[in-house]
Write an enzyme that holds these catalytic residues in place. Structure first.
Site, PDB file in Angstrom:
ATOM      1  N   TYR E  22     -21.285  13.489 118.495  1.00 53.91           N
ATOM      2  CA  TYR E  22     -21.473  14.906 118.826  1.00 53.91           C
ATOM      3  C   TYR E  22     -20.235  15.614 119.360  1.00 53.91           C
ATOM      4  O   TYR E  22     -20.312  16.783 119.734  1.00 53.91           O
ATOM      5  CB  TYR E  22     -22.615  15.032 119.839  1.00 53.91           C
ATOM      6  CG  TYR E  22     -23.902  14.433 119.340  1.00 53.91           C
ATOM      7  CD1 TYR E  22     -24.632  15.064 118.332  1.00 53.91           C
ATOM      8  CD2 TYR E  22     -24.381  13.225 119.834  1.00 53.91           C
ATOM      9  CE1 TYR E  22     -25.810  14.495 117.849  1.00 53.91           C
ATOM     10  CE2 TYR E  22     -25.553  12.664 119.366  1.00 53.91           C
ATOM     11  CZ  TYR E  22     -26.261  13.301 118.366  1.00 53.91           C
ATOM     12  OH  TYR E  22     -27.411  12.754 117.891  1.00 53.91           O
ATOM     13  N   ASN E  74     -32.382  23.673 117.653  1.00 55.34           N
ATOM     14  CA  ASN E  74     -32.008  22.298 117.379  1.00 55.34           C
ATOM     15  C   ASN E  74     -33.056  21.435 118.068  1.00 55.34           C
ATOM     16  O   ASN E  74     -33.044  21.296 119.291  1.00 55.34           O
ATOM     17  CB  ASN E  74     -30.614  22.005 117.950  1.00 55.34           C
ATOM     18  CG  ASN E  74     -30.182  20.575 117.628  1.00 55.34           C
ATOM     19  OD1 ASN E  74     -31.006  19.756 117.238  1.00 55.34           O
ATOM     20  ND2 ASN E  74     -28.898  20.288 117.810  1.00 55.34           N
ATOM     21  N   ASP E  87     -46.324  22.245 114.846  1.00 54.47           N
ATOM     22  CA  ASP E  87     -47.531  23.054 114.685  1.00 54.47           C
ATOM     23  C   ASP E  87     -47.348  24.418 115.348  1.00 54.47           C
ATOM     24  O   ASP E  87     -47.850  25.427 114.854  1.00 54.47           O
ATOM     25  CB  ASP E  87     -48.740  22.327 115.284  1.00 54.47           C
ATOM     26  CG  ASP E  87     -49.257  21.250 114.354  1.00 54.47           C
ATOM     27  OD1 ASP E  87     -48.617  20.979 113.320  1.00 54.47           O
ATOM     28  OD2 ASP E  87     -50.313  20.663 114.653  1.00 54.47           O
ATOM     29  N   HIS E 100     -28.656  21.128 113.002  1.00 57.56           N
ATOM     30  CA  HIS E 100     -28.302  19.816 113.543  1.00 57.56           C
ATOM     31  C   HIS E 100     -26.795  19.651 113.463  1.00 57.56           C
ATOM     32  O   HIS E 100     -26.185  20.062 112.475  1.00 57.56           O
ATOM     33  CB  HIS E 100     -28.980  18.697 112.742  1.00 57.56           C
ATOM     34  CG  HIS E 100     -30.461  18.711 112.850  1.00 57.56           C
ATOM     35  ND1 HIS E 100     -31.142  18.102 113.871  1.00 57.56           N
ATOM     36  CD2 HIS E 100     -31.404  19.297 112.083  1.00 57.56           C
ATOM     37  CE1 HIS E 100     -32.434  18.305 113.720  1.00 57.56           C
ATOM     38  NE2 HIS E 100     -32.628  19.033 112.651  1.00 57.56           N
TER      39      HIS E 100
END
Lengths: 145, 145, 145, 145, 145, 145, 145, 145, 145, 145, 145, 145
Positions: E22, E74, E87, E100
């Site tokens: 990252y 994200n 949902d 991402h």
């Protein structure tokens, strides 16, 4: 208190085998370290190595029939397909603790003998054995009480 | 030496919850037992319970940023889907040991956080915590050396 | 007779959320309807909504410790990965009935909490709650007898 | 209002078959109980048992062609491989509710006919039938309105 | 134009967490960079971090009810089991783009929220956010036209 | 030349059942059409419908023992679990062709009887029967030659 | 001693069906052979054949209610999906032995009724029945003692 | 009426390739037979062979843009991984029938292009083509009407 | 800056093919739009379409050997089985971004080439290309810096 | 007639091992019982126990080379992973019958050696051996004839 | 003796492509080395590279029809989905040996063409080709004898 | 140069065992052939057979510790579950080549030891050994260089 330490397939090569996983302590050095620890704990420790699963089974029945108080074992190479070893463990009443030097689960593996173990200690290198020996001694005393 | 003990979902009900699996020692009794053991080991032990996975994550980052030396944890109810908790563990450098009162593998379960644990101790009931605390103390010292 | 109705993740958006599946009755309208039904049945009904699984778990332990007689719950968004919620349900002795507005099975889904439910009622829209409340009242009385 | 109650394979042995799962109420006693409940609800209830899946299919088409208003059914032994029964249910427009005495999901089972049911009620023993009959009556009225 | 940027579990540790995956840009630095980019695009950007999935759900309903125009998110640690979050996304009509930093597919992972996203941008490090913000602005304008 | 046409579970409802899949031609209309086609081909066609798999098996053995020359069949509802029917087909030497009105493969289904069929024709609606009857006649003649 | 021999789907074609697997002894010849053997053993043997699973179930309940002492059965064609038959077997207390002429396991098959059988004998052709009858007689006597 | 017959990978070797499966009729002989049949049916038949999936796709778009009325095709070697061919078929509106000389299902295989076919004929050797050509002609006329 | 845009199998039919998924913009219109965008970005854009996977591979090696700076590509029909294309991408050092008009993940699909892509942009219709071109330009500049 | 009875891993512990599954008859008592039965049948019976799979293989080749007429064996602990034993059985022409004291199939297990057995008898406790010895004697005679 | 060496998708990039797996020897250098080895063996070696699976198929039929004595091939990029290539290999009678530079199995991969190969040599880098050429020459001679 | 050839379970029966797969050359004849070939290559070849996996492991460690230069091995019966053998191979640095007489992949099998082999040669009958010996000699020399 008599304890059998059973070292499964390939443990004889400890120290030379995949040192990035298992470190450089040899089998002989581990034995010395554990026998010293056993002395401190007042334990008569019998250490055996085998690459033959059936021989491991023979020794467990022998221990169960001759007054051994507990079993510390690293299935090692029997971890994948040692179903007969697992059934053997289910057949005896010995308190037993399974140890692994590496964290099996974090390597995506499962021990087939685990379903026949009382407890498991893993991922702490050779300290897995030290903590395993202490925990087994503790467990044997607890069961007796 | 400062250690955080993190108790995951449902551990708050220890002693009342499925006693045939987890025994009748309550959470409060376990805490007392561990604080006493910590004292013997010279450890400053902070015990926390939560049913919210995100709160467990918050606490781990907080510990990592405030000088805590090691993490003892039982993911408990997070054992099935605690992927975010697992990624959090991978994000911090704290020595950590995962404990379970039952032998997960012998129950056909796998801990999703195991891939982020240094070591695991399981199947020894509340003694899993005692041996876990000792092994973690040992591990922290070894890493410092 | 005291009953807790627990509404899981996303139920707060009832009436606005996917009306082709869940209809246009809002959460507030459903609450009114159920409180009226509860009155008829002589039930003291406590309705709670949460999107946080751990909060649902907190509430269930609280209910179990404070004299609530039964639990009606729709896991809703926890239906997929609510394993900690399931273990919590197994930890308490409250009679409990799980309800779903749609027929989960006919949608190819399975509720992970179902293995910890006494009964399930699903596929009848908001009537699933009405029948659920009646069936739970009935179940509590039967167990007492 | 005319309702057909269809009892699938092995229901004829109710009361004698696996009483630890299904209780000791016999098929005859269940019939009496349901006929009484039907009377209260103003329902003309026709109860039939069969071990032959094709016969169940024959009866459903017959019901659909002769003015029956709804179908209550326990697929029982057809729950595993009753795909033809499921297709039959999809072929008719009868309101229908599927009932099971035990909580199928908590036993790790799935009903193959569920994808063709309007609603399901399970896990409440013989009360599953009682609640099923009430819910079906309710559903028929709602559809008419 | 008001946009909510939602950062899922563990994003708060950006810059310190697994930098080989990252990078070393911190959360604070990323925020500054994005607020500047938002200014250029004429966007009022609200950035929030949470480790609790249910809190993320609360915020999305809140945004949907208070005039926010779009959602950049994200899922991070919720990528594995964030079914309730998914949902929730299906329940609101907000234009939304999922980002991402790494290429999930090339790491053999799948995002459970993806089935509720309009678009996805991944694999470009912190530039995934920059391009995501631009694309979302573009999408909101297109939908309005 | 004598041919048996066997119509499996639910075919009796043809024309009324899921017309978006199977069209609106009724079973009676299909019979008339096929008997006319049979006349043209000089075939004595015996058409039978059953919802009971075992009855279908009885008829096939009966046909095999009484001089029938070939079997045209649509397993229909037996397509999912008709393993006994499949073994029956393997037990007889009758030339046989399996027909389906829809393209099973494109619906993601597989016929369990297919491994015992000489040929299959599917996806052409009621023309599947017409082509099937022609192809079977052809096959019988070829085998005789 | 009364014994019911139940022959499942396709057994009626024995001798003509796949003789490379099942040999050329016909059903009638097998019956004669077994009735003779039964006479020697002092057994009143009732042999029945059916292709309809539900009829087999009917007969088993009938036998259980009318003083039959044991059940010998070859599920034959019900071996694949005879779950209802299996549940029926679980519902009765009759001593029962399942026989197969071929070695199911060596053919990569599993009998779904096996979980409800006391014993199984297979792979010995028609001798499977002879040994089965003897073993069942033996089992009934043992249970009585 | 113009029809394109597309022969997929390895069909060029017909007659020499695995004759135990595909017979000894060569590609040239099959072409002659089909051109003669086409004449009888009043069809202008264009037969093409290719081992390159992309070339098959090129030809189908070309046919769709140049007034061809229908497509008869044997995917042959593309049956396993011809997903691009399948998507191409979904992109055009040509009536199309897929043929196979052997019964794919009875060989445990599935055609990936089948989900994009109107109908399938298989298991009849080279007659699969003859019946396919007739059925396609019929289908084109029906669609026109 | 030179960029190759590679359009995989079936993209040539854009605008006519499944417009409910891919819209009505034709391949020619998309090309015009992207060439205009390229001009704005100062990019020399070479657009190529092919239905033959091996030809796509040829072109990528050619681009890698002739000074092209980056690759934008939509594998399209190669998304399912384009393993050779994926290995080709791994063999070259060109910066590359994969684009899809639809959100693959939300359709339950996975791109086999994704493991060889630097970044992915999907779900934004033809805007996926626009954002892809911009992001690739950005990425090339970043890598140079 | 000479017969080798091979007892696989853990059979040596018969009588002490999991008596709820295997009863309390010891290995020595079973041997006596079988030697007596062998005498009655005119069989020279050689009984051997081993926990080492390779030793079992050695003995089978030795038997095959020294005039033994048949092999009765219980793979026991080799039932899970005894693939080498299975290949050994396939290598010799000795008539062989596999016995198990419990009904493997009803325990959800499969014997890997079963594909190399002529027949199997299981689920009858120690009587499995008695019937196995009789059936093997019978089989040897039949093969000779 | 004439031998065709077929190099599958991406082999053209040998030496530049993933050198950590395939080394730095280029395709041209490998060709030179093999032509020299071929000279020593008295073999007329024709080396061809293609990225198009269908072209590889064309060449194999051409070789089979024009007196080539054997085929050495590395499916390379066709290893994953080259089912049509596999069927082509099954269609010709040429002796053939498949080579891979890396040990496919140790990389967890399987070659789909392997089921149509006489022999395989893998894991020895470019020496796989050298040993493959020698073994194929040997095999051709053996078959001739 | 010293080489150990290890023959796994059942190889001792070579020539008599499944000759349709493994031919009729006996183990003794193969040994003679290989010792002659070894002489030509200047290799001191030690050939050993065992049916016990642990014994194979013992020998490999012994070889690794006593100056053997390379290992040629056919795991044979250990191919299915020889995980301990595989771990042993990973523990030693000996150059090693695995050989099989048949083409494992074309038989749908995978060797568990393959992940620990440098190279594999299979499908060439006893010539697999000859080529394996040559390739290993070549590999040892290359590594030394």
């Amino acid at each position: 208190m008599k304890i059998l330490l059973l070292q499964g397939a390939n443990m004889v090569a400890l120290g030379k085998r995949q040192p990035e996983l298992y470190g450089t302590t040899t089998a002989a050095e581990l034995d010395a370290l554990l026998l010293k620890e056993a002395k401190t704990l007042g334990v008569d420790l019998d250490i055996r190595y085998t690459n033959v699963e059936g021989e491991a089974i023979d020794w467990i029945y022998e221990a169960d029939n001759s007054g051994v108080d507990g079993l510390l074992f690293n299935p090692a190479g029997f971890v994948y397909a040692g179903y007969a070893l697992r059934d053997c463990l289910k057949a005896v009443s010995l308190p037993r603790i399974e140890v692994h030097m590496t964290n099996l689960e974090s390597r995506g593996m499962q021990s087939v003998t685990a379903t026949a173990s009382d407890g498991m200690i893993m991922g702490l290198g050779i300290d897995s054995y030290v903590h395993g020996l202490r925990a087994l001694t503790y467990l044997i005393k607890t069961r007796r009480a």
